[in-house]
Design a protein around this motif. Structure first.
Motif, PDB file in Angstrom:
ATOM      1  N   LEU A   1       1.018  -1.275  -0.188  1.00  0.00           N
ATOM      2  CA  LEU A   1       0.024   0.072  -0.263  1.00  0.00           C
ATOM      3  C   LEU A   1       0.770   1.328   0.108  1.00  0.00           C
ATOM      4  O   LEU A   1       1.038   2.595  -0.705  1.00  0.00           O
ATOM      5  N   LEU A   2       1.902   1.395   0.891  1.00  0.00           N
ATOM      6  CA  LEU A   2       2.742   2.552   0.975  1.00  0.00           C
ATOM      7  C   LEU A   2       3.784   2.819  -0.346  1.00  0.00           C
ATOM      8  O   LEU A   2       3.716   3.638  -0.649  1.00  0.00           O
ATOM      9  N   TYR A   3       3.883   1.617  -1.454  1.00  0.00           N
ATOM     10  CA  TYR A   3       4.713   1.762  -2.418  1.00  0.00           C
ATOM     11  C   TYR A   3       3.579   2.509  -3.562  1.00  0.00           C
ATOM     12  O   TYR A   3       3.849   2.614  -4.165  1.00  0.00           O
ATOM     13  N   LYS A   4       2.630   1.382  -3.341  1.00  0.00           N
ATOM     14  CA  LYS A   4       1.580   2.008  -4.276  1.00  0.00           C
ATOM     15  C   LYS A   4       1.129   3.811  -4.737  1.00  0.00           C
ATOM     16  O   LYS A   4       1.507   4.476  -5.582  1.00  0.00           O
ATOM     17  N   ASN A   5       1.411   4.167  -3.202  1.00  0.00           N
ATOM     18  CA  ASN A   5       1.163   5.305  -3.045  1.00  0.00           C
ATOM     19  C   ASN A   5       2.894   6.521  -2.779  1.00  0.00           C
ATOM     20  O   ASN A   5       2.901   7.647  -2.846  1.00  0.00           O
ATOM     21  N   LYS A   6       3.745   5.412  -3.324  1.00  0.00           N
ATOM     22  CA  LYS A   6       5.030   5.560  -2.694  1.00  0.00           C
ATOM     23  C   LYS A   6       4.559   7.088  -1.811  1.00  0.00           C
ATOM     24  O   LYS A   6       5.755   7.872  -1.973  1.00  0.00           O
ATOM     25  N   GLN A   7       4.532   6.097  -1.180  1.00  0.00           N
ATOM     26  CA  GLN A   7       5.202   6.783   0.464  1.00  0.00           C
ATOM     27  C   GLN A   7       6.414   6.622   0.544  1.00  0.00           C
ATOM     28  O   GLN A   7       6.673   5.174   0.911  1.00  0.00           O
TER      29      GLN A   7
ATOM     30  N   THR B   1       6.426  13.057  -0.495  1.00  0.00           N
ATOM     31  CA  THR B   1       5.552  12.024  -1.948  1.00  0.00           C
ATOM     32  C   THR B   1       6.545  13.293  -2.928  1.00  0.00           C
ATOM     33  O   THR B   1       6.965  13.512  -3.013  1.00  0.00           O
TER      34      THR B   1
END
Lengths: 773, 445
Positions: A195-201, A209
């Motif tokens: 999830l985090l990587y999807k948002n490139k958090q 970001t």
């Protein structure tokens, strides 16, 4: 044990021999000895070498001798071939030429040594060698350990040890490092990470970001800067405002309130001035109000030095600058209040008081009087006046008030104030003039500047008169309520005589309504008794009613008497003769009490009892004489017969005089020297271990360590704990670096690895050295 | 609102100049405060009584092992972490603050004989009855990873003990001989032996780290030098020594826990006479560990109790026992010197306070001052009979108590016999041997 030692000695000897041999070999030429092997062939070669050297001694080179020949028939012991003859070469033959030449001394010596040499001993057995190695190693280790001796001793004797010994430096690992080493493993973790990587958090440091980064880039630098500055400013302003509001809300400081008050006063003054211009009547009322406030203040004795606050400030003034200033301010204020009147009276007194008397109604005067009545300054002021008349105008008061304000303003520095002052001065002078004109009006029929003012004055007069009457009545009522029912009759007659005294302070009661203050009033009033005004009034009364005079006098005396005795009683009670009776009653009671106590302890003579007791104690402790007389022995005995004095004297053994009593010279003390069994249970019987003398121990017990007997510093010093540890800190073993020694740079492991199983050459040498010792 | 406050007259406490003496608000004239000795005595008595009242040393019991706890180890970097090995080959790691087991490893088959942590605290070593030495990571394996040792060394003989070097990546094991291992190799870099009996335990000196001490079943204590790869000296005592412990503050002092109920503190440079003989236990002493301050040590005994001895006293200052605690096999003093852990036969690890009546947690300064003062008072009046009686009083289980009585009688009998013998023989033929020398049989160089 002895056998072992013998063994050791033998081993050492053998080693010594070995070393000597080696030394010998070393001497002639070093090239040879260096690469030498041990063994029997070794000896042979050495010998050959020796022969060679001998051969080369006499100048010519005898190479022939040195050359190796094939095996001959006879092989000599020293491997030297003698050609032809089979005779043996003797050592003595070789030595002969050596005798003649002196240069061969060194060789001779060597040869002698060789001659004296014994056979090489057998090598030591393995166990013994190991033992020697162990011993050597142990000695070495002991030596290295002995460097710790001073530190151990110091630590053992230390007054206080604080652990951990070395200071710890906390090392913080940056979060990126921690994060980089951590990976998502469980499905849940992985899901979260997805999830985090999807948002490139971002996880690591610049927590932005890509979107945020882009937006940051989109704004130009100047714009961004401006915006930031703007925001900063807004934020700062807001915070200032908030801070200020918060501060003001919380403020308790007197100074601040003083300033606020001053500001308000100034504002009020301005308003007042304006009002004066616009609506003089209203202004006059306002003036009245101000005047009243001033009167109140003067009445309340607020600015004397007698208050609790003033007293405390007087103490602090020595050390505290602020307190001093406060004191001074207070005094200044006091002075102001007092001086004002003098100024006025001086200015007024000259103008003529009689006119005033005519002009101003009595009631007004009286109001003034009672306002100033309790004020001792006022009293003095009145005394200073020759006439002792009251010269007051309702218009006068504003002046001092104004001046007060101006003076209070004076404290503030600045040119504006000076200007203001000037203005005030002008105004004051103007007003004076107007007043003068007013005063003079009825006499000199001058034109009035302010007709309305006059009207107000007259109104005021009426009003004050009414007020006076009212007050008077209320006052009477109050007083009567205080009085006991029994004295109603007396009161009736006394009322009229009291009247003038009471009349002087109708306002007082109005303001201070409680009865407690009446006492004070009475007090102050009585102080004012010698006042000329009173005298005058009295005189008036005497003229009115002469019969009252003796009564009056009598009462006065009474009042003074009472004051000496009871100052806090209410005036009404004091005025009547009742309290004296009460007092007498009290006196009697006290006496009675004393009498009772005396009666109760009539038989007690403590001192005599004590002396008696002491005498008995002394007697009991005295060693007793022993009487050994036997009645009837050598003479007649029986009832009524006593042994003769001579006999008694003879058989009486006198006890020796004991040591002087400790309380001999202390008349009011009995010291018992008997051993107290109850105390003995708590006492130490045997001298405890570290002490060598009982005095030492006694002294340690007798020195108190508590803070009751010691200063704070001494107490702290005496109670320092021996070992201090910090909770939650790991205490590591002591290190050489901690105590200033340098530890070896090589690690133990590397040393061990570099060491073969057997000790090294260096070790060997040391071993030799030790075995030689 | 009127704020009331106290105000003193500055005349009473302010100095006129800085050079003046401080004004004392109190008159310390001794004539004004009489009876100081008796007053302090009463205070000392009260302090002593309170100390006994508040003496509640037992903190927690860590249960989880399914067999007796055979060995304990402290974590070198974390105070809250403790490792324990049991007789069924299980190793557990405990968190002391939570009082919970945080990790369980089936490390060996048979006993876990020894356990030790690496100096950096990242891994630990165990030896077991299955002739292996295993190195484990301190952190638990991650998700999906298996619980496996980092390294396993299979030896020829059973290892009975292990200890890690204090600075270098080396460790020592004992069994038939003392082996020094490099962590990277599977063979010992050197093995030292002296005598043929099996060795019970080996310990590195924490200060002079190249020194080792070991104790063997043939009643001796042997010292080794790791650098020179040689034994140094051997002392033979009356009975077997179970383990030794080095003083962490004094490089040459170590204490040996002996089967003859005593502990012996030696200076390693003079082994022929122990510095001190510590006697109070009534059964074999199985383990000993020093306080990190080096002033005291704790001993675990077969008599189901642990005792705390000051280094310079021959008698214990404290004895801990509980009804359920059986033979105590191992004991450790935590690195902050505040707590003691002991592992015993009945599968529990117990946590005790090192100072029974100490208040845990943060102390206010006044509290601390009062505590210090009370401590000093107790010290000052410790010789007074009533105070001594209260301070010394301990409740003991009947078994220990009766054993003590019995042994006292035995000792007295022995003493009397010796006295009689001396009395009835030629003067000088029966010499007086001090208690210290009595127990040392021989010193072998």
């Amino acid at each position: 044990m002895q056998a072992a030692e013998m063994n050791a000695v033998r081993a050492a000897e053998s080693l010594l021999a070995l070393s000597q041999q080696e030394e010998l070999v070393d001497l002639p030429n070093h090239s040879l000895s260096a690469s030498e092997d041990e063994g029997d062939s070794d000896g042979e070669r050495k010998h050959q070498k020796l022969l060679e050297s001998i051969g080369s001694l006499d100048g010519k080179k005898r190479w022939k001798l040195a050359e190796r020949s094939e095996a001959c028939l006879k092989v000599s012991e020293f491997n030297v071939c003698s050609e032809g003859s089979g005779e043996k070469l003797l050592l003595s033959d070789l030595l002969e030429p050596a005798k003649t030449s002196s240069s061969l001394a060194a060789v001779k010596k060597q040869l002698n040594r060789v001659k004296s040499k014994k056979a090489v001993e057998l090598p030591l057995n393995k166990e013994e060698v190991e033992r020697i190695h162990r011993e050597v190693a142990f000695n070495k280790t002991s030596q290295t350990l002995s460097k710790w001796d001073p530190i151990v001793l110091k630590n053992r004797q230390a007054e206080q040890l604080v652990f951990p010994l070395e200071k710890e430096q906390p090392n913080f690992v940056p979060i990126e490092h921690v994060l980089s080493s951590w990976k998502a493993r469980t499905p849940l973790e992985q899901e979260v990470f997805n999830l985090l990587y999807k948002n490139k958090q971002p996880v690591t440091d610049p927590l932005l970001t890509p979107l945020e980064k882009a937006s940051l880039k989109a704004m130009s630098l100047e714009e961004a800067k401006m915006r930031r500055a703007e925001l900063q400013r807004a934020r700062a302003l807001q915070s200032y405002y908030e801070a200020r509001a918060r501060r003001e809300k919380k403020i308790k400081s007197k100074k601040y309130h003083k300033i606020v008050k001053k500001g308000k006063a100034k504002k009020a003054l301005k308003e007042f001035e304006q009002l004066q211009k616009v609506n003089p009547a209203a202004a006059l009322e306002e003036l009245e109000k101000i005047e009243k406030a001033r009167m109140m203040e003067r009445m309340s004795l607020k600015h004397q030095n007698s208050g609790k606050w003033a007293k405390s400030k007087a103490i602090m003034a020595k050390y505290d600058l602020e307190a001093r200033q406060a004191m001074q301010e207070q005094l200044a204020k006091n002075k102001e209040l007092t001086q004002k009147l003098q100024v006025v009276s001086e200015s007024e007194g000259e103008n003529g008081a009689e006119e005033e008397e005519l002009l101003v109604p009595d009631a007004v005067n009286e109001v003034q009087m009672c306002a100033d009545g309790p004020n001792p300054w006022m009293l003095r002021n009145c005394n200073s006046d020759a006439k002792g008349e009251v010269q007051k105008d309702p218009e006068q008061p504003p002046e001092p008030v104004v001046q007060e304000v101006s003076e209070s303003e004076d404290e503030r520095p600045g040119a504006e104030e000076e200007i203001l002052l000037h203005e005030f001065e002008e105004r004051r002078s103007l007003r004076k003039r107007s007043e003068l004109s007013q005063n003079a009006e009825p006499v000199g029929s001058q034109e009035t500047k302010d007709s309305s003012c006059q009207e107000v004055l007259s109104e005021l007069k009426l009003l004050t008169q009414k007020l006076n009457q009212k007050n008077h009545q209320s006052r009477k009522q109050k007083v009567s309520s205080v009085r006991t029912v029994l004295q109603v009759q007396k009161e009736e007659c006394a009322l009229e005589e009291e009247e003038p005294v009471l009349l002087q302070r109708p306002e007082r009661v109005q303001t201070l309504e409680d009865l407690e203050d009446l006492g004070h009033e009475e007090y102050s009033q009585n102080k004012e008794l010698p006042r000329p005004v009173m005298e005058e009034e009295k005189a008036e009364k005497t003229s009115n009613n002469q019969t009252d005079a003796p009564k009056e006098k009598k009462k006065k005396e009474q009042m003074i008497d009472l004051q000496n005795l009871l100052t806090t009683k209410s005036p009404s009670v004091k005025l009547l003769a009742v309290p004296t009776a009460v007092e007498e009653l009290e006196d009697e009671e006290e006496k009675h009490q004393k009498q009772i106590i005396k009666e109760a302890f009539a038989g007690d003579d403590v001192i005599r009892d004590f002396l008696k007791e002491k005498k008995e104690a002394v007697k009991a402790n005295k060693p007793k004489d022993v009487d050994l007389t036997l009645p009837g022995w050598g003479e007649w005995g029986g009832i009524g017969l006593k042994p003769s004095a001579k006999k008694r004297r003879r058989f009486l053994i006198k006890a020796p005089e004991g040591p002087p009593r400790k309380d001999k010279n202390l008349p009011n003390v009995i010291i018992s020297e008997k051993r107290n069994i109850h105390a003995a249970a708590h006492q130490v019987r045997v001298l405890p271990y570290p002490f060598t003398h009982h005095q030492q121990f006694e002294r340690t017990v007798q020195t108190p360590i508590g803070s009751t007997w010691n200063t704070q510093r001494a107490f702290q010093k005496l109670t320092t704990p021996k070992v201090v540890t910090k909770p939650g800190h790991i205490i590591k073993p002591i290190k050489a670096e901690d105590v200033g020694y340098c530890s070896s740079s090589r690690s133990d492991l590397s040393v061990t690895q570099s060491n073969p199983k057997r000790p090294s050459g260096h070790h060997k040498k040391q071993l030799k050295k030790i075995s030689r010792d | 609102m009127k704020v009331k406050m106290l105000s003193r007259n500055p005349d009473n406490y302010v100095r006129e100049t800085k050079l003046d003496l401080q004004r004392v608000p109190r008159n310390y004239d001794p004539t004004l405060h009489p009876f100081e000795v008796s007053r302090e005595y009463v205070r000392a008595l009260n302090a002593t009584k309170l100390e006994r009242v508040f003496a509640k040393p037992f903190l927690a019991s860590l249960d989880g092992h399914r067999d007796g706890v055979n060995c304990l180890a402290k974590h070198p970097k974390s105070l809250a972490t403790v490792l324990s090995g049991a007789c069924d080959g299980e190793v557990r790691i405990w968190n002391l603050t939570k009082r919970k087991c945080i990790r369980t490893i089936q490390a060996h088959e048979g006993f876990v004989r020894g356990i030790c942590t690496r100096f950096c605290g990242t891994s630990f070593f165990t030896v077991g009855d299955d002739k292996t030495v295993k190195q484990w990571k301190m952190d638990a394996p991650g998700y999906g990873e298996e619980e496996e040792p980092l390294h396993t060394i299979l030896g020829k003989t059973v290892y009975t003990g292990i200890d890690h070097h204090w600075k270098d990546p080396a460790f020592a094991t004992c069994g038939q001989q003392v082996d020094i291992w490099d962590e990277q190799r599977t063979n010992p870099i050197c093995s030292m032996t002296w005598g043929f009996d099996s060795i019970n335990s080996v310990k590195f000196n924490p200060i002079e780290t190249f020194l080792l001490g070991s104790c063997a079943s043939d009643r001796n204590i042997v010292l080794y030098d790791m650098r020179q790869a040689t034994p140094l000296k051997k002392v033979i005592l009356d009975m077997r020594t179970n383990t030794i412990c080095w003083n962490p503050m004094e490089a040459f002092i170590f204490t040996a826990a002996n089967e003859d109920y005593n502990l012996y503190t030696f200076d390693m440079r003079a082994l022929d006479t122990p510095v001190m003989v510590h006697m109070d236990h009534v059964s074999a002493v199985l383990d000993v560990d020093y306080c990190p301050t080096g002033k005291e040590f704790v001993s675990a005994s077969f008599d189901k109790s642990i005792r705390i001895f000051p280094v310079d006293r021959s008698r214990s200052r404290e004895v801990y026992h509980t009804k359920r605690m059986q033979h105590v096999i191992c004991v450790r003093w935590t690195a902050d010197s505040k707590y003691i852990m002991c592992g015993s036969d009945e599968m529990n690890i117990r946590l005790w306070k090192a100072n029974a009546s100490e208040k845990l947690g943060v102390l206010a300064s006044r509290e601390r001052a009062a505590q210090d003062y009370n401590q000093k008072l107790k010290e000052k009046f410790q010789h007074h009979p009533n105070i001594k009686r209260i301070a010394r009083h301990r409740h003991l289980p009947k078994s220990i108590y009766s054993q003590i009585q019995e042994q006292r009688i035995m000792r007295e009998a022995r003493r009397r016999k010796e006295l009689n013998r001396r009395k009835h023989s030629k003067p000088g033929s029966v010499p007086v041997v001090s208690e210290r020398k009595k127990h040392v049989v021989a010193v072998v160089k």
